[in-house]
Design a protein around this motif. Sequence first.
Motif, PDB file in Angstrom:
ATOM      1  N   GLN A  29      14.443  24.571  84.569  1.00 28.30           N
ATOM      2  CA  GLN A  29      13.548  24.477  85.727  1.00 28.30           C
ATOM      3  C   GLN A  29      12.461  25.542  85.591  1.00 28.30           C
ATOM      4  O   GLN A  29      12.717  26.646  85.123  1.00 28.30           O
ATOM      5  CB  GLN A  29      14.338  24.698  87.007  1.00 28.30           C
ATOM      6  N   LEU A  30      11.255  25.157  85.978  1.00 23.60           N
ATOM      7  CA  LEU A  30      10.118  26.078  85.908  1.00 23.60           C
ATOM      8  C   LEU A  30       9.502  26.148  87.303  1.00 23.60           C
ATOM      9  O   LEU A  30       9.044  25.129  87.826  1.00 23.60           O
ATOM     10  CB  LEU A  30       9.101  25.540  84.893  1.00 23.60           C
ATOM     11  N   GLU A  51      17.950  31.096  72.523  1.00 21.14           N
ATOM     12  CA  GLU A  51      18.725  31.998  71.652  1.00 21.14           C
ATOM     13  C   GLU A  51      19.573  32.912  72.530  1.00 21.14           C
ATOM     14  O   GLU A  51      19.238  33.169  73.675  1.00 21.14           O
ATOM     15  CB  GLU A  51      17.791  32.837  70.747  1.00 21.14           C
ATOM     16  N   ASN A  52      20.681  33.349  71.986  1.00 20.85           N
ATOM     17  CA  ASN A  52      21.588  34.270  72.696  1.00 20.85           C
ATOM     18  C   ASN A  52      21.993  33.759  74.081  1.00 20.85           C
ATOM     19  O   ASN A  52      22.116  34.530  75.034  1.00 20.85           O
ATOM     20  CB  ASN A  52      20.955  35.666  72.829  1.00 20.85           C
ATOM     21  N   GLY A  53      22.148  32.439  74.191  1.00 18.91           N
ATOM     22  CA  GLY A  53      22.665  31.855  75.435  1.00 18.91           C
ATOM     23  C   GLY A  53      21.640  31.590  76.522  1.00 18.91           C
ATOM     24  O   GLY A  53      21.989  31.088  77.588  1.00 18.91           O
ATOM     25  N   VAL A  54      20.364  31.956  76.294  1.00 15.39           N
ATOM     26  CA  VAL A  54      19.360  31.729  77.341  1.00 15.39           C
ATOM     27  C   VAL A  54      18.165  30.933  76.806  1.00 15.39           C
ATOM     28  O   VAL A  54      17.915  30.893  75.603  1.00 15.39           O
ATOM     29  CB  VAL A  54      18.835  33.059  77.952  1.00 15.39           C
ATOM     30  N   VAL A  55      17.470  30.302  77.751  1.00 14.34           N
ATOM     31  CA  VAL A  55      16.177  29.673  77.451  1.00 14.34           C
ATOM     32  C   VAL A  55      15.109  30.587  78.024  1.00 14.34           C
ATOM     33  O   VAL A  55      15.157  30.941  79.203  1.00 14.34           O
ATOM     34  CB  VAL A  55      16.023  28.305  78.153  1.00 14.34           C
ATOM     35  N   LYS A  56      14.152  30.971  77.188  1.00 15.19           N
ATOM     36  CA  LYS A  56      13.033  31.733  77.743  1.00 15.19           C
ATOM     37  C   LYS A  56      11.721  31.055  77.362  1.00 15.19           C
ATOM     38  O   LYS A  56      11.621  30.423  76.312  1.00 15.19           O
ATOM     39  CB  LYS A  56      13.061  33.198  77.272  1.00 15.19           C
ATOM     40  N   ASP A  91       2.479  37.697  64.099  1.00 14.16           N
ATOM     41  CA  ASP A  91       3.729  38.440  64.392  1.00 14.16           C
ATOM     42  C   ASP A  91       3.501  39.690  65.233  1.00 14.16           C
ATOM     43  O   ASP A  91       4.430  40.212  65.840  1.00 14.16           O
ATOM     44  CB  ASP A  91       4.420  38.850  63.078  1.00 14.16           C
ATOM     45  N   THR A  92       2.264  40.192  65.232  1.00 14.08           N
ATOM     46  CA  THR A  92       2.009  41.428  65.984  1.00 14.08           C
ATOM     47  C   THR A  92       1.213  41.161  67.266  1.00 14.08           C
ATOM     48  O   THR A  92       0.629  42.081  67.836  1.00 14.08           O
ATOM     49  CB  THR A  92       1.248  42.454  65.105  1.00 14.08           C
ATOM     50  N   SER A  93       1.202  39.889  67.716  1.00  9.46           N
ATOM     51  CA  SER A  93       0.458  39.609  68.960  1.00  9.46           C
ATOM     52  C   SER A  93       1.263  40.086  70.170  1.00  9.46           C
ATOM     53  O   SER A  93       2.496  40.144  70.138  1.00  9.46           O
ATOM     54  CB  SER A  93       0.164  38.115  69.083  1.00  9.46           C
ATOM     55  N   ASN A  94       0.556  40.415  71.241  1.00  4.69           N
ATOM     56  CA  ASN A  94       1.227  40.702  72.514  1.00  4.69           C
ATOM     57  C   ASN A  94       1.927  39.424  72.965  1.00  4.69           C
ATOM     58  O   ASN A  94       1.494  38.318  72.641  1.00  4.69           O
ATOM     59  CB  ASN A  94       0.191  41.112  73.565  1.00  4.69           C
ATOM     60  N   ASP A  95       2.990  39.588  73.743  1.00  2.00           N
ATOM     61  CA  ASP A  95       3.591  38.388  74.325  1.00  2.00           C
ATOM     62  C   ASP A  95       4.148  38.697  75.715  1.00  2.00           C
ATOM     63  O   ASP A  95       4.156  39.846  76.156  1.00  2.00           O
ATOM     64  CB  ASP A  95       4.640  37.755  73.400  1.00  2.00           C
ATOM     65  N   PHE A  96       4.566  37.634  76.406  1.00  2.00           N
ATOM     66  CA  PHE A  96       5.074  37.749  77.777  1.00  2.00           C
ATOM     67  C   PHE A  96       6.137  36.673  77.925  1.00  2.00           C
ATOM     68  O   PHE A  96       5.887  35.503  77.623  1.00  2.00           O
ATOM     69  CB  PHE A  96       3.924  37.516  78.763  1.00  2.00           C
ATOM     70  N   SER A  97       7.346  37.053  78.359  1.00  5.41           N
ATOM     71  CA  SER A  97       8.416  36.045  78.433  1.00  5.41           C
ATOM     72  C   SER A  97       9.135  36.065  79.780  1.00  5.41           C
ATOM     73  O   SER A  97       9.184  37.092  80.462  1.00  5.41           O
ATOM     74  CB  SER A  97       9.419  36.253  77.297  1.00  5.41           C
ATOM     75  N   ILE A  98       9.667  34.896  80.132  1.00  5.62           N
ATOM     76  CA  ILE A  98      10.464  34.735  81.360  1.00  5.62           C
ATOM     77  C   ILE A  98      11.708  33.919  81.006  1.00  5.62           C
ATOM     78  O   ILE A  98      11.593  32.865  80.361  1.00  5.62           O
ATOM     79  CB  ILE A  98       9.685  33.972  82.461  1.00  5.62           C
ATOM     80  N   ILE A  99      12.878  34.381  81.435  1.00  5.23           N
ATOM     81  CA  ILE A  99      14.104  33.589  81.242  1.00  5.23           C
ATOM     82  C   ILE A  99      14.151  32.504  82.320  1.00  5.23           C
ATOM     83  O   ILE A  99      14.012  32.793  83.513  1.00  5.23           O
ATOM     84  CB  ILE A  99      15.352  34.493  81.299  1.00  5.23           C
ATOM     85  N   VAL A 100      14.342  31.237  81.888  1.00  7.81           N
ATOM     86  CA  VAL A 100      14.291  30.123  82.844  1.00  7.81           C
ATOM     87  C   VAL A 100      15.595  29.323  82.891  1.00  7.81           C
ATOM     88  O   VAL A 100      15.710  28.376  83.666  1.00  7.81           O
ATOM     89  CB  VAL A 100      13.111  29.169  82.525  1.00  7.81           C
ATOM     90  N   GLY A 101      16.563  29.673  82.055  1.00  2.00           N
ATOM     91  CA  GLY A 101      17.811  28.906  82.085  1.00  2.00           C
ATOM     92  C   GLY A 101      18.792  29.389  81.045  1.00  2.00           C
ATOM     93  O   GLY A 101      18.564  30.384  80.354  1.00  2.00           O
ATOM     94  N   GLU A 102      19.919  28.646  80.956  1.00  8.39           N
ATOM     95  CA  GLU A 102      20.957  28.978  79.983  1.00  8.39           C
ATOM     96  C   GLU A 102      21.086  27.833  78.988  1.00  8.39           C
ATOM     97  O   GLU A 102      20.790  26.683  79.311  1.00  8.39           O
ATOM     98  CB  GLU A 102      22.296  29.184  80.700  1.00  8.39           C
ATOM     99  N   THR A 103      21.527  28.167  77.774  1.00  2.34           N
ATOM    100  CA  THR A 103      21.702  27.128  76.758  1.00  2.34           C
ATOM    101  C   THR A 103      22.707  27.597  75.726  1.00  2.34           C
ATOM    102  O   THR A 103      22.874  28.801  75.507  1.00  2.34           O
ATOM    103  CB  THR A 103      20.362  26.800  76.065  1.00  2.34           C
ATOM    104  N   GLU A 104      23.364  26.631  75.101  1.00  2.00           N
ATOM    105  CA  GLU A 104      24.221  26.958  73.957  1.00  2.00           C
ATOM    106  C   GLU A 104      23.511  26.592  72.657  1.00  2.00           C
ATOM    107  O   GLU A 104      24.043  26.801  71.566  1.00  2.00           O
ATOM    108  CB  GLU A 104      25.554  26.214  74.079  1.00  2.00           C
ATOM    109  N   SER A 105      22.310  26.015  72.774  1.00  2.00           N
ATOM    110  CA  SER A 105      21.568  25.562  71.586  1.00  2.00           C
ATOM    111  C   SER A 105      20.612  26.647  71.106  1.00  2.00           C
ATOM    112  O   SER A 105      20.311  27.597  71.834  1.00  2.00           O
ATOM    113  CB  SER A 105      20.755  24.309  71.927  1.00  2.00           C
ATOM    114  N   GLU A 106      20.146  26.448  69.883  1.00  2.00           N
ATOM    115  CA  GLU A 106      19.087  27.308  69.344  1.00  2.00           C
ATOM    116  C   GLU A 106      17.886  26.430  69.024  1.00  2.00           C
ATOM    117  O   GLU A 106      18.024  25.397  68.361  1.00  2.00           O
ATOM    118  CB  GLU A 106      19.573  28.026  68.079  1.00  2.00           C
TER     119      GLU A 106
END
Length: 224
Positions: A119-120, A145-150, A159-174
């Motif tokens: 959900q977003l 990854e690691n059990g969450v969706v972000k 690889d050196t760009s700024n970034d911004f992340s939000i966790i939005v759910g859980e997952t067992e997938s990668e």
Amino acid sequence: MNMKLSESTVNLLKNFSTINQSILFKEGNKLRSISVMKNILAEATIAEEFPKDFGIYDLNQFLNGLSLHNSPELDFNNEQFVMIREGKMRSKYFFADANVIVSPPEKEITLPTEDVCFQLTSQQLEKLKKAASVYQLPDISAIGENGVVKLVARDKKNDTSNDFSIIVGETESEFVFNFKEENLKIVPGTYDVIVSSKLLSRFTNQNVDVTYYIALEPDSTFAG
């Protein structure tokens, strides 16, 4: 046949004009639009019923024309144009030939598989869009990854760009599902998002009857 457009329908049409400047209206209460690149498709059900099929080549111009009036009535009695009326004012707006408009296929679109869902919220979407603008980031990725969706606003090629992340759910997938930020042309609101590893996603708005199908970038990966 005279009709008025509600504010919510006008807002949807403004959004659709950012996906494709042209639109083919169909008889009934459904609005559909597809981008010229065919990587974004939007579908909505509205309160109004259009009496016939007609094409508008420059939707933004048409909406700006409506805004010359406070509460315009649309009269569809002519085959070649719509008459926009209010009090002593009239605007005549001519239809476009359907052949010059890129319009969605007739058949219903479905996701080939449903691999990941989350959900977003309206606030999360706004923050991601703002971060992409502040840091000038072209991509928004859904990463499992690691059990969450972000969701991550980033430049996937740097690889050196700024970034911004939000966790939005859980997952067992990668997985790493990449979207172009500019393709997330959706009206504000909270969305149920389903992503297919076959490079297609569906964003369903919880508040308004509108759904978007948005293509993923081909470098997306799903490990299951």
